[in-house]
Design an enzyme around this catalytic site. Structure first.
Site, mmCIF file in Angstrom:
data_model
loop_
_atom_site.group_PDB
_atom_site.id
_atom_site.type_symbol
_atom_site.label_atom_id
_atom_site.label_comp_id
_atom_site.label_asym_id
_atom_site.label_seq_id
_atom_site.Cartn_x
_atom_site.Cartn_y
_atom_site.Cartn_z
ATOM 1 N N SER A 225 0.835 -1.203 0.000
ATOM 2 C CA SER A 225 0.000 0.000 0.000
ATOM 3 C C SER A 225 0.865 1.247 0.000
ATOM 4 C CB SER A 225 -0.848 -0.035 1.271
ATOM 5 O OG SER A 225 -1.433 1.219 1.518
ATOM 6 N N TYR B 233 -2.075 -0.934 10.950
ATOM 7 C CA TYR B 233 -2.309 -1.516 9.619
ATOM 8 C C TYR B 233 -1.109 -1.260 8.708
ATOM 9 C CZ TYR B 233 -3.719 -1.651 4.740
ATOM 10 O OH TYR B 233 -3.738 -1.891 3.381
ATOM 11 N N LYS C 176 2.028 -3.743 6.720
ATOM 12 C CA LYS C 176 2.492 -3.769 5.319
ATOM 13 C C LYS C 176 4.007 -3.571 5.254
ATOM 14 C CE LYS C 176 -1.508 -4.455 3.438
ATOM 15 N NZ LYS C 176 -1.843 -5.754 2.859
HETATM 16 P P1 NAD Z 1 -11.097 -6.705 1.237
HETATM 17 O O1 NAD Z 1 -11.307 -6.679 2.709
HETATM 18 O O2 NAD Z 1 -12.243 -6.407 0.359
HETATM 19 O O3 NAD Z 1 -10.468 -8.124 0.813
HETATM 20 C C1 NAD Z 1 -9.624 -8.858 1.660
HETATM 21 C C2 NAD Z 1 -10.130 -10.281 1.672
HETATM 22 O O4 NAD Z 1 -9.258 -11.067 2.506
HETATM 23 C C3 NAD Z 1 -11.539 -10.420 2.236
HETATM 24 O O5 NAD Z 1 -12.318 -11.171 1.340
HETATM 25 C C4 NAD Z 1 -11.340 -11.174 3.556
HETATM 26 O O6 NAD Z 1 -12.432 -12.011 3.850
HETATM 27 C C5 NAD Z 1 -10.048 -11.936 3.310
HETATM 28 N N1 NAD Z 1 -9.249 -12.257 4.490
HETATM 29 C C6 NAD Z 1 -8.796 -11.403 5.452
HETATM 30 N N2 NAD Z 1 -8.070 -12.082 6.364
HETATM 31 C C7 NAD Z 1 -8.047 -13.373 5.980
HETATM 32 C C8 NAD Z 1 -7.460 -14.554 6.501
HETATM 33 N N3 NAD Z 1 -6.763 -14.554 7.644
HETATM 34 N N4 NAD Z 1 -7.610 -15.723 5.825
HETATM 35 C C9 NAD Z 1 -8.326 -15.757 4.679
HETATM 36 N N5 NAD Z 1 -8.923 -14.665 4.134
HETATM 37 C C10 NAD Z 1 -8.784 -13.492 4.785
HETATM 38 O O7 NAD Z 1 -9.881 -5.714 0.933
HETATM 39 P P2 NAD Z 1 -9.392 -5.126 -0.464
HETATM 40 O O8 NAD Z 1 -9.754 -3.702 -0.510
HETATM 41 O O9 NAD Z 1 -9.778 -6.028 -1.563
HETATM 42 O O10 NAD Z 1 -7.820 -5.184 -0.232
HETATM 43 C C11 NAD Z 1 -7.052 -6.304 -0.661
HETATM 44 C C12 NAD Z 1 -5.613 -6.100 -0.237
HETATM 45 O O11 NAD Z 1 -5.135 -4.863 -0.774
HETATM 46 C C13 NAD Z 1 -5.389 -6.017 1.262
HETATM 47 O O12 NAD Z 1 -4.181 -6.653 1.565
HETATM 48 C C14 NAD Z 1 -5.286 -4.530 1.521
HETATM 49 O O13 NAD Z 1 -4.510 -4.264 2.667
HETATM 50 C C15 NAD Z 1 -4.574 -4.068 0.266
HETATM 51 N N6 NAD Z 1 -4.810 -2.656 -0.053
HETATM 52 C C16 NAD Z 1 -6.109 -2.209 -0.171
HETATM 53 C C17 NAD Z 1 -6.334 -0.868 -0.466
HETATM 54 C C18 NAD Z 1 -7.740 -0.333 -0.560
HETATM 55 O O14 NAD Z 1 -7.923 0.887 -0.467
HETATM 56 N N7 NAD Z 1 -8.751 -1.156 -0.770
HETATM 57 C C19 NAD Z 1 -5.244 -0.002 -0.658
HETATM 58 C C20 NAD Z 1 -3.955 -0.490 -0.539
HETATM 59 C C21 NAD Z 1 -3.748 -1.834 -0.237
HETATM 60 C C1 WQD Z 2 -9.333 9.886 0.848
HETATM 61 C C2 WQD Z 2 -9.473 11.385 1.111
HETATM 62 C C3 WQD Z 2 -9.743 11.873 3.436
HETATM 63 C C4 WQD Z 2 -13.617 9.866 3.895
HETATM 64 C C5 WQD Z 2 -6.766 4.828 2.825
HETATM 65 C C6 WQD Z 2 -5.677 4.161 3.616
HETATM 66 C C7 WQD Z 2 -4.565 3.731 2.713
HETATM 67 C C8 WQD Z 2 -5.096 2.870 1.580
HETATM 68 C C9 WQD Z 2 -6.210 3.553 0.855
HETATM 69 C C10 WQD Z 2 -5.015 0.610 2.319
HETATM 70 C C11 WQD Z 2 -8.692 11.869 2.332
HETATM 71 C C12 WQD Z 2 -10.999 12.226 2.672
HETATM 72 C C13 WQD Z 2 -12.432 10.376 3.405
HETATM 73 C C14 WQD Z 2 -14.655 10.766 4.261
HETATM 74 C C15 WQD Z 2 -13.247 12.585 3.587
HETATM 75 N N1 WQD Z 2 -5.661 1.656 2.068
HETATM 76 N N2 WQD Z 2 -12.251 11.710 3.252
HETATM 77 N N3 WQD Z 2 -14.423 12.095 4.087
HETATM 78 O O1 WQD Z 2 -7.051 7.765 3.785
HETATM 79 O O2 WQD Z 2 -6.181 8.317 1.460
HETATM 80 O O3 WQD Z 2 -6.216 6.002 2.215
HETATM 81 O O4 WQD Z 2 -7.221 3.951 1.788
HETATM 82 O O5 WQD Z 2 -3.844 0.369 2.238
HETATM 83 O O6 WQD Z 2 -3.681 3.036 3.500
HETATM 84 O O7 WQD Z 2 -5.206 5.081 4.585
HETATM 85 O O8 WQD Z 2 -8.340 7.048 1.713
HETATM 86 O O9 WQD Z 2 -10.679 7.135 0.980
HETATM 87 O O10 WQD Z 2 -10.169 7.200 3.456
HETATM 88 O O11 WQD Z 2 -9.605 9.176 2.052
HETATM 89 O O12 WQD Z 2 -13.087 13.803 3.470
HETATM 90 O O13 WQD Z 2 -15.719 10.386 4.736
HETATM 91 O O14 WQD Z 2 -10.858 11.629 1.422
HETATM 92 O O15 WQD Z 2 -9.479 12.807 4.460
HETATM 93 O O16 WQD Z 2 -8.259 13.151 2.044
HETATM 94 P P1 WQD Z 2 -6.906 7.395 2.385
HETATM 95 P P2 WQD Z 2 -9.776 7.563 2.074
#
Ligand code: NAD
Ligand code: WQD
Length: 356
Positions: free
Chosen positions: A141, A165, A169
């Protein structure tokens, strides 16, 4: 654990078809990646404990692709059950999405986050080594860039974290660096996602948060569909053009194609390596830019109120995407308008997510 019926579940190794194990494949990003792998005629095996996803995702994947991936309802921390999956299938690579991902929640229940994300990953890597499956794509991330790096973020910058969190990572990236040092046969791609939003253009798959959404786009979509009254904009006094936070939003379908490119590179590699890549669009949009784009796509007014900054947020970040463009031959194709259009399509067709 019961095994799903699968007529063609093992890779014969003769066709160039690869068998990809996708942990967390039922989740938001994983489900889109499974669709794109199936559309490329790869074999897909999903391991997911459904702690943050819905079993209906499988039928949606089938509706889109005409194919059903193998699915195991297994927790990654269950080493025996996970080993059985590796024993049964001839796996070529793993894409590791499974994790808990809510930044705020991770400060409230850090032990659960460390346990699930770190222990789950350690068990997975151990089982991969045992079965000599050494091709790995890891979901990292942009949060690993912490709060002190200049923008745009480049892959060689020092890593740090501002939440448990985020620390999971950084720790898993560090663990994988050590694993590679100890055994350079590992072939690893660390993909650092920026802000994934959007949904499958069919409207059949998208983000389905539990309860009140933590992230901007699902919150806006729920205001638009009438589930929530008003968006709280966290901070209007940042040193950005309109005072609201700026992020690098990326369409989940573009993110999925980045995974295919990363896999292609792993399979084509003459020498194994460990490499990090930013997956972002390379440009920033403010909260109000996103609100306006969504209003345009949906034809709805998004009521918002500016409230104090959210703790832990930073003003602005976006990706330097040069390395992914050059080494993965990858770039985004969808605009912010496309992301809003597809989110709105998904939200309208599924006002209550997969419960609809
Ligand atoms: P999500 O929660 O929709 O998907 C994660 C999946 O993993 C879920 O289906 C959950 O049931 C499963 N899971 C969690 N722990 C588990 C375990 N111990 N065993 C088996 N299954 C398990 O999340 P997402 O948004 O699809 O994110 C996927 C990956 O990408 C994650 O690693 C997240 O940290 C990373 N990521 C997400 C974002 C984002 O904004 N969505 C941004 C950066 C990184
Ligand atoms: C985006 C912008 C908020 C909600 C997060 C994780 C990051 C990654 C992606 C996993 C910011 C603003 C948000 C709301 C708002 N995930 N906001 N009102 O915080 O950039 O990133 O998701 O790895 O690690 O931190 O994403 O969508 O929460 O926020 O004003 O109700 O929207 O302040 O500027 P963020 P976000």
């Amino acid at each position: 654990m019961s095994f799903p019926f699968l007529a063609d579940s093992t890779n014969t190794g003769t066709t160039g078809v690869k068998t990809i194990l996708v942990t967390g494949g039922m989740g938001f990003i994983g489900s889109h990646v499974c669709v794109s792998l199936l559309e490329e005629n790869q074999q897909v095996i999903i391991v997911d404990n459904l702690c943050n996803s819905n079993k209906k995702v499988l039928s949606r994947i089938e509706k889109i692709t005409g194919k059903v991936p193998a699915f195991y309802s297994v927790d990654l921390m269950d080493e025996e059950a996970l080993s059985s999956v590796f024993k049964r299938h001839n796996i070529d690579a793993v894409i590791h999405f499974a994790a808990l991902k809510a930044v705020g929640e991770s400060s409230q229940i850090p032990l659960s986050y460390y346990h699930n994300n770190i222990t789950g990953s350690l068990v997975l890597f151990k089982v991969m080594e045992k079965y000599q499956v050494l091709n790995l794509v890891f979901s990292s991330s942009a949060t690993v860039y912490g709060e002190n790096n200049p923008i745009p973020y480049a892959e060689h910058f020092p890593l740090s974290a501002t939440s448990p969190y985020g620390r999971t990572k950084v720790m898993i990236e560090d663990i994988l660096q050590d694993v590679f040092k100890a055994n350079p046969k590992w072939n690893i791609s660390l993909l650092r996602y920026f802000n994934p939003i959007g949904a499958h253009p069919s409207g059949l798959m998208g983000e389905d948060p539990n309860g009140i959404p933590n992230n901007l786009m699902p919150y806006i979509a729920q205001v638009a569909v009438g589930k929530r009254d008003v968006l709280s904009v966290f901070g209007g006094d940042y040193p950005t053009p309109d005072g609201t936070g700026v992020r690098d939003y990326i369409h989940v379908v573009d993110l999925a194609s980045g995974h295919s490119k990363a896999l292609q590179k792993l399979f084509a590699a003459e020498f194994p390596s460990i490499d990090a890549y930013n997956l972002g669009a390379g440009k920033g949009y403010s909260v109000l830019d996103v609100v306006k784009a969504f209003e345009k796509s949906s034809g709805k007014d998004i009521h918002y109120v500016i409230v104090p900054r959210r703790e832990g947020d930073i003003a602005e970040f976006y990706a330097d995407t040069t390395k992914a463009a050059k080494e993965l031959d990858w770039q985004v194709e969808n605009s912010l308008d496309d992301m809003c259009r597809d989110t709105w399509n998904w939200q309208q067709k599924n006002p209550n997510g997969y419960q609809s």
